[in-house]
Design a protein around this motif. Sequence first.
Motif, short mmCIF file in Angstrom:
data_model
loop_
_atom_site.label_atom_id
_atom_site.label_comp_id
_atom_site.label_asym_id
_atom_site.label_seq_id
_atom_site.Cartn_x
_atom_site.Cartn_y
_atom_site.Cartn_z
N ARG A 4 0.83 -1.21 0.00
CA ARG A 4 0.00 0.00 0.00
C ARG A 4 0.86 1.26 0.00
NH1 ARG A 4 -2.98 -0.87 4.32
NH2 ARG A 4 -1.84 0.47 5.74
N VAL A 5 0.45 2.25 -0.78
CA VAL A 5 1.01 3.59 -0.74
C VAL A 5 -0.06 4.46 -0.09
CG1 VAL A 5 1.76 5.57 -2.11
CG2 VAL A 5 2.40 3.27 -2.82
N THR A 6 0.33 5.23 0.92
CA THR A 6 -0.64 6.03 1.65
C THR A 6 -0.02 7.32 2.15
OG1 THR A 6 -2.13 6.07 3.57
CG2 THR A 6 -0.11 4.77 3.79
N PRO A 7 -0.79 8.38 2.25
CA PRO A 7 -0.27 9.60 2.86
C PRO A 7 -0.34 9.54 4.39
CG PRO A 7 -2.50 9.98 2.11
CD PRO A 7 -2.12 8.58 1.66
N TYR A 45 11.69 18.98 5.64
CA TYR A 45 10.56 18.13 5.26
C TYR A 45 10.84 17.51 3.90
CZ TYR A 45 9.26 21.97 2.18
OH TYR A 45 9.28 22.92 1.20
N LEU A 46 10.07 16.51 3.55
CA LEU A 46 10.11 15.90 2.23
C LEU A 46 8.75 16.09 1.59
CD1 LEU A 46 11.88 12.49 2.89
CD2 LEU A 46 12.87 14.59 1.99
N ASP A 47 8.76 16.25 0.30
CA ASP A 47 7.52 16.38 -0.46
C ASP A 47 7.51 15.26 -1.50
OD1 ASP A 47 5.15 17.31 -1.48
OD2 ASP A 47 6.06 18.93 -2.63
N TYR A 48 6.61 14.29 -1.32
CA TYR A 48 6.52 13.15 -2.22
C TYR A 48 5.35 13.32 -3.17
CZ TYR A 48 9.65 10.24 0.60
OH TYR A 48 10.71 9.73 1.26
N GLU A 49 5.55 12.85 -4.39
CA GLU A 49 4.45 12.72 -5.33
C GLU A 49 4.46 11.27 -5.80
OE1 GLU A 49 4.23 15.47 -8.56
OE2 GLU A 49 4.85 17.15 -7.30
N ALA A 50 3.30 10.68 -5.89
CA ALA A 50 3.22 9.29 -6.33
C ALA A 50 1.91 9.05 -7.05
CB ALA A 50 3.32 8.36 -5.14
N TYR A 51 1.95 8.10 -7.94
CA TYR A 51 0.75 7.60 -8.60
C TYR A 51 0.50 6.24 -7.94
CZ TYR A 51 -2.27 6.11 -12.45
OH TYR A 51 -3.33 5.66 -13.20
N PRO A 52 -0.33 6.23 -6.87
CA PRO A 52 -0.43 5.04 -6.02
C PRO A 52 -0.71 3.74 -6.76
CG PRO A 52 -1.51 6.87 -4.96
CD PRO A 52 -1.14 7.33 -6.35
N SER A 53 -1.63 3.72 -7.69
CA SER A 53 -1.95 2.44 -8.32
C SER A 53 -0.77 1.90 -9.12
CB SER A 53 -3.20 2.55 -9.19
OG SER A 53 -3.01 3.47 -10.23
#
Length: 79
Positions: A4-7, A45-53
Motif C-alpha cells: 500500500r502507498v498512503t499519505p 521536510y520531504l515532499d513526495y508525489e506518487a501515482y499510487p496504483s
Amino acid sequence: MLVRVTPDILDAAEAIAAVASPRAGAINVFLGVVRDHNKGLSVDYLDYEAYPSMAEKVMREIAGEAVVRFGFEDVAVLH
C-alpha cells in the motif's frame, strides 16, 4: 501480501501482523526515516508525489519476486 502507498502515518504493527505466521522463523522490519541533513544542508521536510496504483503494482511485483527468490512466507510493503 500487503502492499500500500498512503499519505497516512505508517504503523509497523500493521505490517508485522500482516506477515506473522507460525511457519516463519522471524519477521524483519525496515523503517526508513528522514535525516535532518543532506549534503551539508538542513532538511526540514520531504515532499513526495506518487501515482499510487502504478507504484503499488510495481511494489507488488517486487515483493512477489522476493517471495520466490528468497523463500519468504509473506511480505508487507508500506510506503
